[in-house]
Enzyme design. Structure first.
Site, PDB file in Angstrom:
ATOM      1  N   ARG A  21      13.895 -42.747 -18.764  1.00  0.00           N
ATOM      2  CA  ARG A  21      13.959 -41.337 -19.141  1.00  0.00           C
ATOM      3  C   ARG A  21      14.048 -41.168 -20.661  1.00  0.00           C
ATOM      4  NH1 ARG A  21      19.556 -39.837 -16.254  1.00  0.00           N
ATOM      5  NH2 ARG A  21      18.379 -40.804 -14.574  1.00  0.00           N
ATOM      6  N   TYR A  22      14.751 -42.095 -21.319  1.00  0.00           N
ATOM      7  CA  TYR A  22      14.921 -41.960 -22.771  1.00  0.00           C
ATOM      8  C   TYR A  22      13.648 -42.369 -23.513  1.00  0.00           C
ATOM      9  CZ  TYR A  22      19.842 -41.580 -21.420  1.00  0.00           C
ATOM     10  OH  TYR A  22      21.018 -41.200 -20.819  1.00  0.00           O
ATOM     11  N   GLU A  25      16.415 -35.197 -21.162  1.00  0.00           N
ATOM     12  CA  GLU A  25      16.884 -35.942 -22.338  1.00  0.00           C
ATOM     13  C   GLU A  25      16.309 -35.408 -23.641  1.00  0.00           C
ATOM     14  OE1 GLU A  25      19.293 -37.683 -22.002  1.00  0.00           O
ATOM     15  OE2 GLU A  25      19.226 -37.956 -19.824  1.00  0.00           O
ATOM     16  N   HIS A  67      22.454 -33.467 -28.528  1.00  0.00           N
ATOM     17  CA  HIS A  67      21.829 -34.079 -27.346  1.00  0.00           C
ATOM     18  C   HIS A  67      22.503 -33.558 -26.072  1.00  0.00           C
ATOM     19  CE1 HIS A  67      19.942 -37.300 -24.917  1.00  0.00           C
ATOM     20  NE2 HIS A  67      21.068 -37.212 -24.232  1.00  0.00           N
ATOM     21  N   GLU A  68      23.826 -33.626 -26.051  1.00  0.00           N
ATOM     22  CA  GLU A  68      24.560 -33.193 -24.851  1.00  0.00           C
ATOM     23  C   GLU A  68      24.426 -31.685 -24.646  1.00  0.00           C
ATOM     24  OE1 GLU A  68      25.295 -35.430 -22.944  1.00  0.00           O
ATOM     25  OE2 GLU A  68      25.523 -37.188 -24.212  1.00  0.00           O
ATOM     26  N   HIS A 116      24.476 -47.936 -19.387  1.00  0.00           N
ATOM     27  CA  HIS A 116      23.617 -47.460 -18.292  1.00  0.00           C
ATOM     28  C   HIS A 116      23.357 -48.516 -17.225  1.00  0.00           C
ATOM     29  CE1 HIS A 116      23.127 -44.750 -21.628  1.00  0.00           C
ATOM     30  NE2 HIS A 116      22.588 -43.844 -20.843  1.00  0.00           N
ATOM     31  N   HIS A 156      21.432 -30.784 -22.668  1.00  0.00           N
ATOM     32  CA  HIS A 156      21.606 -30.843 -21.209  1.00  0.00           C
ATOM     33  C   HIS A 156      22.251 -29.554 -20.704  1.00  0.00           C
ATOM     34  CE1 HIS A 156      20.386 -34.970 -20.649  1.00  0.00           C
ATOM     35  NE2 HIS A 156      21.328 -35.467 -21.435  1.00  0.00           N
ATOM     36  N   TYR A 199       9.047 -39.240 -11.425  1.00  0.00           N
ATOM     37  CA  TYR A 199       8.001 -38.931 -12.404  1.00  0.00           C
ATOM     38  C   TYR A 199       6.695 -38.459 -11.761  1.00  0.00           C
ATOM     39  CZ  TYR A 199      11.441 -40.856 -15.499  1.00  0.00           C
ATOM     40  OH  TYR A 199      12.622 -41.060 -16.170  1.00  0.00           O
ATOM     41  N   HIS A 232      31.892 -42.864 -23.030  1.00  0.00           N
ATOM     42  CA  HIS A 232      30.450 -42.643 -23.223  1.00  0.00           C
ATOM     43  C   HIS A 232      30.141 -41.162 -22.965  1.00  0.00           C
ATOM     44  CE1 HIS A 232      26.283 -44.125 -23.543  1.00  0.00           C
ATOM     45  NE2 HIS A 232      26.061 -42.992 -22.918  1.00  0.00           N
ATOM     46  N   ALA A 233      29.532 -40.504 -23.938  1.00  0.00           N
ATOM     47  CA  ALA A 233      29.323 -39.051 -23.855  1.00  0.00           C
ATOM     48  C   ALA A 233      28.439 -38.663 -22.676  1.00  0.00           C
ATOM     49  CB  ALA A 233      28.684 -38.555 -25.156  1.00  0.00           C
TER      50      ALA A 233
HETATM   51  C1  BJ2 Z   1      25.087 -40.362 -25.108  1.00  0.00           C
HETATM   52  C2  BJ2 Z   1      24.118 -40.226 -23.971  1.00  0.00           C
HETATM   53  C3  BJ2 Z   1      24.079 -39.819 -21.478  1.00  0.00           C
HETATM   54  C4  BJ2 Z   1      23.130 -38.657 -21.711  1.00  0.00           C
HETATM   55  C5  BJ2 Z   1      25.019 -39.569 -20.290  1.00  0.00           C
HETATM   56  C6  BJ2 Z   1      25.480 -40.869 -19.688  1.00  0.00           C
HETATM   57  C7  BJ2 Z   1      24.415 -41.226 -18.684  1.00  0.00           C
HETATM   58  C8  BJ2 Z   1      23.789 -39.903 -18.280  1.00  0.00           C
HETATM   59  C9  BJ2 Z   1      24.490 -37.576 -18.886  1.00  0.00           C
HETATM   60  C10 BJ2 Z   1      23.770 -36.948 -17.701  1.00  0.00           C
HETATM   61  C11 BJ2 Z   1      22.864 -35.886 -18.180  1.00  0.00           C
HETATM   62  C12 BJ2 Z   1      22.072 -35.243 -17.082  1.00  0.00           C
HETATM   63  C13 BJ2 Z   1      23.224 -41.465 -23.904  1.00  0.00           C
HETATM   64  C14 BJ2 Z   1      21.663 -40.650 -25.682  1.00  0.00           C
HETATM   65  C15 BJ2 Z   1      20.287 -41.156 -26.062  1.00  0.00           C
HETATM   66  C16 BJ2 Z   1      20.251 -42.630 -25.704  1.00  0.00           C
HETATM   67  C17 BJ2 Z   1      21.352 -42.851 -24.719  1.00  0.00           C
HETATM   68  C18 BJ2 Z   1      22.194 -44.048 -25.121  1.00  0.00           C
HETATM   69  N1  BJ2 Z   1      24.833 -40.073 -22.696  1.00  0.00           N
HETATM   70  N2  BJ2 Z   1      24.370 -38.928 -19.148  1.00  0.00           N
HETATM   71  N3  BJ2 Z   1      24.750 -36.382 -16.803  1.00  0.00           N
HETATM   72  N4  BJ2 Z   1      22.154 -41.614 -24.724  1.00  0.00           N
HETATM   73  O1  BJ2 Z   1      21.954 -38.807 -21.448  1.00  0.00           O
HETATM   74  O2  BJ2 Z   1      23.580 -37.610 -22.188  1.00  0.00           O
HETATM   75  O3  BJ2 Z   1      25.159 -36.856 -19.589  1.00  0.00           O
HETATM   76  O4  BJ2 Z   1      20.873 -35.467 -17.008  1.00  0.00           O
HETATM   77  O5  BJ2 Z   1      22.650 -34.481 -16.315  1.00  0.00           O
HETATM   78  O6  BJ2 Z   1      23.513 -42.347 -23.131  1.00  0.00           O
HETATM   79  O7  BJ2 Z   1      21.831 -45.168 -24.801  1.00  0.00           O
HETATM   80  O8  BJ2 Z   1      23.207 -43.856 -25.802  1.00  0.00           O
HETATM   81 ZN    ZN Z   2      21.128 -37.287 -22.237  1.00  0.00          ZN
END
Ligand code: BJ2
Ligand code: ZN
Length: 624
Positions: A468-469, A356, A328-329, A459, A332, A170, A298-299
């Site tokens: 980050r979120y 994000e 969301h995806e 996570h 990215h 950051y 997990h997406a």
């Molecule tokens: C559903 C979403 C993550 C995301 C996945 C798993 C962890 C990282 C990635 C990275 C992306 C990148 C997720 C959505 C909002 C809240 C949170 C949750 N899955 N990731 N490779 N979310 O961020 O898409 O795809 O930066 O390259 O976890 O708690 O559900």
């Molecule tokens: Zn994400």
């Protein structure tokens, strides 16, 4: 090397087998050797006095090696502990409440669906408890090992601990204070939402189950982690029967498929002049759960670093919630596409929160009544009067506002663990202390240090930083507002054009503005990237407050009218160091003599032999 590592990781994530785990580990060790070599080359230059800012930035970013700094045996253990946790999380199964003999319930889709749809207090409690036992409950010893090795790696990179290592992303000396400041701005609004939702839940489940001035039981909010509450909109909607933005029934009626959801998301991006996905995206992605395989459901979105291969892996279900996750995806993926021609070192978000926020900013536009009407998911006659507005904003707040304290504690907990202020003897009770203090929720069953509830969230098991979120949920409203102004869809001085009704679909100017920021990747410090879209160079919760203003006013008045107390009394934490005697697990006889945490270390007197118990259970878990 980056491509090869991603392929090996993808292989494991989409087909969890021992062999794929082994291949992934093997490849990660090869990559680590390469990274170490590259790092030696970089740091052999005295780059600090470089005057070319771009060259200096590249050197600065490349001079941090990360976990690959560990010696190979430790790196192996480090990777193995994370893989083991991700595997536990992704393959955990529980038994059904109604049919106890059916023990094949997965998080995705069965458990998630129960948590979102069931309104049976005991069933929800059963599912909640079982999930926590089968996921987090099985990984405590892996997490302990992971913390130790991860900190060792951070220190080898000249950071005090893993928390400090994470914060480097950051590029700010005041980051933690800034996050706390944002939380303080959002908190009064959260408290109002919390009080209102608790009142509605009390009306549904009864005063004995949801006491008036207490934290809300954590299993009643429509989501396993109580992180977003949109799934209980039907229970809490202010004007029932008025209008709802949950277009799931309509999606089902129209025969939507995961493929169609992705195509529509892509079309939204391209309608703004943003980039289309290449054919490799469609041939390589996995957008439905594979039958007969264990996979990480997990997406996630993947950049294979070769400029061609970009993929999403998502066990997509046809519903509104997943429609938003698709966007969301895809956000990215859009970022990956926009910066694909930059040097590898710059193929990152301006900071992780930016990555994000992309898809979510667009999704705010997609979910507007206006847009849903345009794409035929909402009847054209759906009203947008004051009551409909409050319904809409409340539904959105359940996802967007409820999320903040959760996102905050996910990393607050880990910052405390990494910097040593919390040890494994307090992992779980500290988690619940934060859950209660910030979210105002309480575990439905007594917890102890035998449990490891943080690990029940993806996570933490998979070691993905989470603040980050939090950042994303603030700045996505800044982006949304700016893109709305650019598109001529929002005028703060015109009440007939409120922010929450803005849809920038097909607006090329908004698209160009966003695209220009994304194309910068991480080549410039994030305030500059932010300026490119918003004209501002800091995180700011004002856009967010502006968006929700009518709801905030309404909630305050409503809680007053109902005489609802705002906030909660603690009444004692529902977590004990030792497992409660009523627990279903077997316990060893209590040990009361003083125990030292490490031989040679100071003798620490812990109540009820907590150390021995924790060690015993860790061992037991290991054996099991
Ligand atoms: C559903 C979403 C993550 C995301 C996945 C798993 C962890 C990282 C990635 C990275 C992306 C990148 C997720 C959505 C909002 C809240 C949170 C949750 N899955 N990731 N490779 N979310 O961020 O898409 O795809 O930066 O390259 O976890 O708690 O559900
Ligand atoms: Zn994400």
């Amino acid at each position: 090397m980056c491509y090869k590592s991603n392929i090996a990781e993808w292989q494991f994530a989409s087909d969890i087998t021992d062999e794929n785990e082994r291949l992934k580990l093997e490849q990660s060790l090869v990559a680590a050797r390469f990274e170490k070599e590259a790092w030696k080359n970089i740091t052999s230059f005295n780059w600090q006095p470089f005057t070319d800012p771009d060259l200096k930035r590249k050197f600065k970013l490349l001079s941090v090696l990360g976990p690959s700094a560990l010696p190979e045996d430790k790196l192996t253990q480090y990777r193995k502990s994370i893989d083991a946790m991700e595997k536990i999380y992704s393959t955990a199964k529980i038994c059904s409440f109604a049919n106890p003999g059916d023990c094949g319930m997965n998080l995705d889709p069965e458990i998630t669906e129960k948590m979102s749809k069931s309104r049976n207090f005991d069933e929800l409690k059963h599912v909640w408890q079982q999930w926590h036992e089968q996921s987090g409950g099985k990984m405590r010893h892996h997490y302990e090992k992971f913390v130790q090795l991860s900190n060792e790696a951070a220190q080898m990179n000249n950071f005090s601990d893993t928390g400090a290592y994470w914060l480097r992303n950051y590029e700010s000396d005041t980051f933690k204070e800034d996050i706390e400041g944002l939380w303080q701005t959002i908190k009064p609004f959260y408290l109002q939402l919390h009080a209102y939702v608790r009142a509605k839940l009390r009306a549904h489940y009864g005063e004995d189950k949801v006491p008036k001035d207490q934290p809300i039981p954590a299993h009643l909010l429509g989501n396993m982690w109580a992180q977003s509450w949109g799934n209980i909109d039907d229970l809490v909607t202010p004007y029932p029967g008025k209008s709802s933005i949950d277009v799931t029934p309509e999606m089902l009626k129209q025969g939507y498929t995961p493929k169609k959801m992705f195509e529509m998301s892509e079309e939204f991006f391209t309608s703004m002049g943003l980039l289309p996905t290449p054919p490799e995206f469609w041939s390589g992605s996995i957008i439905e759960k594979l039958v007969g395989k264990e996979m990480v459901c997990h997406a996630s979105a993947w950049d294979f670093c070769n400029g061609k291969d970009f993929r999403i892996k998502q066990c997509t279900k046809v519903n509104m919630e997943d429609f938003i996750v698709v966007h969301h995806e895809m956000g990215h993926i859009q970022y990956f596409l926009q910066y694909k021609n930059l040097p590898l070192v710059y193929r990152e978000g301006a900071n992780s929160g930016f990555h994000e926020a992309v898809g979510d900013s667009l999704a705010l536009s997609v979910q507007t009544t206006k847009h849903l009407k345009e794409i035929g998911l909402l009847d054209k006659s759906t009203p947008t009067d004051h009551e409909a507005t409050i319904n809409y904003l409340l539904a959105t707040a359940l996802d967007k506002i409820a999320f903040f304290p959760f996102a905050y504690i996910m990393d607050k907990w880990r910052w405390d663990v990494f910097d040593g202020s919390v040890t494994s003897a307090d992992y779980n009770c500290h988690w619940w202390k934060l859950r209660e203090e910030y979210q105002g929720i309480r575990s439905p069953v007594t917890r102890s240090e035998v449990d490891f509830d943080p690990g029940a969230k993806y996570h933490i098991a998979a070691n993905v930083e989470y603040i980050r979120y939090f950042v994303s949920f603030v700045i996505q409203f800044q982006f949304y507002k700016s893109l709305c102004v650019t598109a001529g869809q929002y005028d703060p001085h015109n009440p007939s054009q409120p922010l929450h009704e803005c849809d920038f679909y097909r607006n090329k100017e908004a698209g160009a503005k966003l695209g220009a920021m994304l194309a910068m990747g991480s080549s410039r410090p994030w305030p500059e990237a932010m300026r490119a879209v918003t004209g501002q160079d800091r995180m700011d919760a004002n856009a967010f407050r502006e968006y929700f203003k009518p709801l905030e006013v309404w909630l305050i008045a409503k809680n007053k009218e109902l005489g609802e107390p705002v906030g909660w009394n603690s009444g004692g934490l529902n977590c004990q160091k030792n497992p409660p005697p009523t627990s279903t697990t077997q316990h060893p006889p209590p040990v009361t003599q003083p125990v030292g945490p490490k031989s040679g270390g100071p003798t620490v007197f812990l109540p009820h032999g907590a150390w021995i118990l924790v060690a015993f259970y860790s061992l037991l878990n290991l054996v099991v």
